[in-house]
Design an enzyme around this catalytic site. Structure first.
Site, PDB file in Angstrom:
ATOM      1  N   HIS A  21      -6.790 -11.377  -2.587  1.00 47.83           N
ATOM      2  CA  HIS A  21      -6.243 -11.083  -1.256  1.00 47.83           C
ATOM      3  C   HIS A  21      -7.119 -11.760  -0.198  1.00 47.83           C
ATOM      4  CE1 HIS A  21      -4.459  -9.131   2.068  1.00 47.83           C
ATOM      5  NE2 HIS A  21      -4.243  -7.939   1.548  1.00 47.83           N
ATOM      6  N   ASN A  54      -4.128 -11.170   5.935  1.00 42.76           N
ATOM      7  CA  ASN A  54      -3.908  -9.935   6.719  1.00 42.76           C
ATOM      8  C   ASN A  54      -5.139  -9.314   7.357  1.00 42.76           C
ATOM      9  OD1 ASN A  54      -1.214 -10.131   6.223  1.00 42.76           O
ATOM     10  ND2 ASN A  54      -1.188  -8.706   4.502  1.00 42.76           N
ATOM     11  N   GLN A  65      -3.759  -6.820  -7.354  1.00 40.31           N
ATOM     12  CA  GLN A  65      -4.188  -7.480  -6.116  1.00 40.31           C
ATOM     13  C   GLN A  65      -5.586  -6.994  -5.738  1.00 40.31           C
ATOM     14  OE1 GLN A  65      -3.019  -6.809  -2.061  1.00 40.31           O
ATOM     15  NE2 GLN A  65      -2.383  -8.951  -1.827  1.00 40.31           N
ATOM     16  N   TYR A  69      -8.208  -8.899   6.309  1.00 40.55           N
ATOM     17  CA  TYR A  69      -9.221  -8.228   5.489  1.00 40.55           C
ATOM     18  C   TYR A  69     -10.398  -9.188   5.236  1.00 40.55           C
ATOM     19  CZ  TYR A  69      -5.641  -4.757   5.444  1.00 40.55           C
ATOM     20  OH  TYR A  69      -4.717  -3.833   5.869  1.00 40.55           O
ATOM     21  N   ASN A  79      -4.348  -6.719  12.180  1.00 42.04           N
ATOM     22  CA  ASN A  79      -5.781  -6.421  12.096  1.00 42.04           C
ATOM     23  C   ASN A  79      -6.633  -7.335  12.972  1.00 42.04           C
ATOM     24  OD1 ASN A  79      -5.743  -4.178  10.369  1.00 42.04           O
ATOM     25  ND2 ASN A  79      -5.585  -5.459   8.546  1.00 42.04           N
ATOM     26  N   THR A 104       0.845  -1.194   0.000  1.00 36.27           N
ATOM     27  CA  THR A 104       0.000   0.000   0.000  1.00 36.27           C
ATOM     28  C   THR A 104       0.879   1.242   0.000  1.00 36.27           C
ATOM     29  OG1 THR A 104      -1.831  -1.089   1.105  1.00 36.27           O
ATOM     30  CG2 THR A 104      -1.675   1.286   1.404  1.00 36.27           C
ATOM     31  N   GLY A 157       9.223  -6.977  -0.361  1.00 32.08           N
ATOM     32  CA  GLY A 157       8.434  -5.763  -0.166  1.00 32.08           C
ATOM     33  C   GLY A 157       9.333  -4.541  -0.053  1.00 32.08           C
ATOM     34  N   ARG A 179      -3.444 -14.999  -2.120  1.00 28.96           N
ATOM     35  CA  ARG A 179      -2.534 -14.702  -1.002  1.00 28.96           C
ATOM     36  C   ARG A 179      -3.194 -15.026   0.337  1.00 28.96           C
ATOM     37  NH1 ARG A 179       0.918  -9.545   1.289  1.00 28.96           N
ATOM     38  NH2 ARG A 179       2.914 -10.521   0.821  1.00 28.96           N
TER      39      ARG A 179
HETATM   40  C1  PHB Z   1      -2.020  -1.631   4.659  1.00 25.93           C
HETATM   41  O1  PHB Z   1      -2.510  -0.765   3.949  1.00 25.93           O
HETATM   42  O2  PHB Z   1      -1.471  -1.369   5.737  1.00 25.93           O
HETATM   43  C2  PHB Z   1      -2.068  -3.022   4.213  1.00 25.93           C
HETATM   44  C3  PHB Z   1      -2.758  -3.345   3.081  1.00 25.93           C
HETATM   45  C4  PHB Z   1      -2.816  -4.651   2.647  1.00 25.93           C
HETATM   46  C5  PHB Z   1      -2.187  -5.633   3.360  1.00 25.93           C
HETATM   47  C6  PHB Z   1      -1.485  -5.341   4.499  1.00 25.93           C
HETATM   48  C7  PHB Z   1      -1.423  -4.012   4.937  1.00 25.93           C
HETATM   49  O3  PHB Z   1      -2.258  -6.898   2.972  1.00 25.93           O
END
Ligand code: PHB
Length: 393
Positions: free
Chosen positions: A198, A201, A117, A203, A258, A43, A350, A250
């Protein structure tokens, strides 16, 4: 020239490329990739306003990084309610698709490959970011810890506490699947080589996988098969639309980000990897379970968690026959080890890729790396985005 670039000029360019598995080609789905150094999704919060549209600056950022074996874009909302942070790009409006076309064109002109993604944040959002100032949606009405990053009424960025989300009605869930399908279609229209779904993480899709966020009593909650149902429905619908050989997924077993963290990740991820294995995907992208072991653990708790992480990775690797991509704090040496041990087939980098647009070349030459500047990760302009120096020839 900045300090990092100077170091490269002094130390970096003399050596010959070193033969290694990291720089051997690999077939992934319908793509022939020249090496194993992928760019992880990150991001960067620089989408154009209004409308969260990819900009010329974003085009330049991705163009610079086209030497990746595969670029995975920053997480991109599949619909307006799928947004959870200020200034993240979408792929659900014609303007966004036009903006992404410029990005994919630029990457292709450099000989690169790029996937979009596809993201729905679920409860990691806030009314301030939602159409009609509605509550964010989730599997269950359970509030995550922490703050959302929004733009307030005056247009200023602000952190505000998360709210208790609204539980999705069973009948609404097909709409979520349809949003992913339309976004995948849009991605192909925009010239992407494929998509990554996605399901990591914390979401929306991960919120369904996880017992801490999913307490539903219908066919989307309870058993492992029920919690995995939405991810698999999204995967099935997307691959039926654009073809499995350009779809990646992923996941983040053992992730705590989160407000995640479930009782029995081994059972869930064994099931999920077996199911995904049947689908003939381009790749499965795993955030390394080891990289998710919390650093504050002490004593025997560390080895317990490390053992669990290693067991989960082995379990997924043994159940999933396709290409496995690993991400999570790798450097050249640990990436080489991971390939040599047969843990992974591709490695996603990353922060090193953020700070080094020519990362694969630098790794191959064992050149010095620029350090990422955390102050400019999210939001802003070219500074700390498109001005990291390339290797000096
Ligand atoms: C974030 O924006 O912090 C973020 C977005 C997607 C991810 C992990 C972190 O998979």
């Amino acid at each position: 020239m900045n300090e990092a670039a100077k170091n490269v000029a002094i130390n970096g360019t003399a050596s010959e490329p070193i033969a290694s598995e990291l720089f051997s080609p690999i077939t992934v789905g319908r793509w022939q990739l020249p090496h194993r150094v992928a760019m992880a999704p990150m991001t960067r919060s620089r989408a154009g306003q209004p409308g969260n549209v990819p900009t010329e600056l974003m085009t330049e950022y991705y163009r610079q990084r086209a030497g990746a074996a595969l670029i995975i874009t920053e997480a991109t909302q599949v619909s307006a309610p799928a947004q959870g942070y200020a200034w993240t790009p979408g792929i659900h409006t014609p303007e966004q698709v036009e903006g992404w076309k410029k990005v994919t064109d630029a990457v292709h002109k450099q000989g690169g490959k790029i996937v979009s993604q596809l993201w729905h944040v679920g409860r990691i959002s806030h009314r301030a970011l939602q159409p009609g100032k509605q509550l964010p949606v989730a599997p269950s009405a359970i509030k995550p810890e922490g703050n959302a990053f929004i733009v307030d009424d005056r247009g200023n960025p602000a952190f505000v506490p998360f709210e208790t989300p609204r539980a999705l009605d069973r009948n609404e869930i097909h709409g979520i699947v349809a949003d992913f399908v339309q976004a995948a279609r849009n991605a192909i229209d925009a010239g992407f080589d494929g998509v990554e779904i996605h399901s990591a993480n914390g979401y929306l899709l991960d919120q369904f996988l996880n017992t801490v966020s999913n307490q539903r009593d219908d066919e989307y909650g309870g058993t492992v098969a029920n919690r995995a149902r939405l991810t698999l429905q999204v995967v099935d619908a997307v691959l039926a639309t654009i073809g499995a050989d350009r779809v990646g997924v992923r996941i983040s077993p053992l992730g705590q980000f989160n407000s995640m963290g479930m009782d029995d990740p081994e059972t869930l991820y064994s099931y999920l990897s077996e199911e995904l294995n049947k689908r003939g995907l381009a790749y499965l992208h795993l955030i390394s379970p080891r990289s998710q072991v919390p650093s504050e653990l002490i004593g025997s708790e560390i080895s317990k968690q490390v053992n669990l992480a290693d067991r989960i990775l082995k379990s997924i690797r043994s159940r999933y026959d396709g290409v496995l991509m690993l991400a999570g704090g790798f450097d050249r040496s640990s990436a080489e080890t991971s390939l040599a041990n047969g843990e992974a087939d591709l490695l996603a980098f990353g922060k090193p890729f953020l700070a080094n647009p020519d990362l694969p070349k630098r790794l191959q030459l064992r050149a010095a790396l620029n350090e990422p500047n955390g102050q400019s990760f999210y939001g802003g302009g070219a500074s700390g985005y498109t001005d990291y120096p390339f290797l000096v020839a």
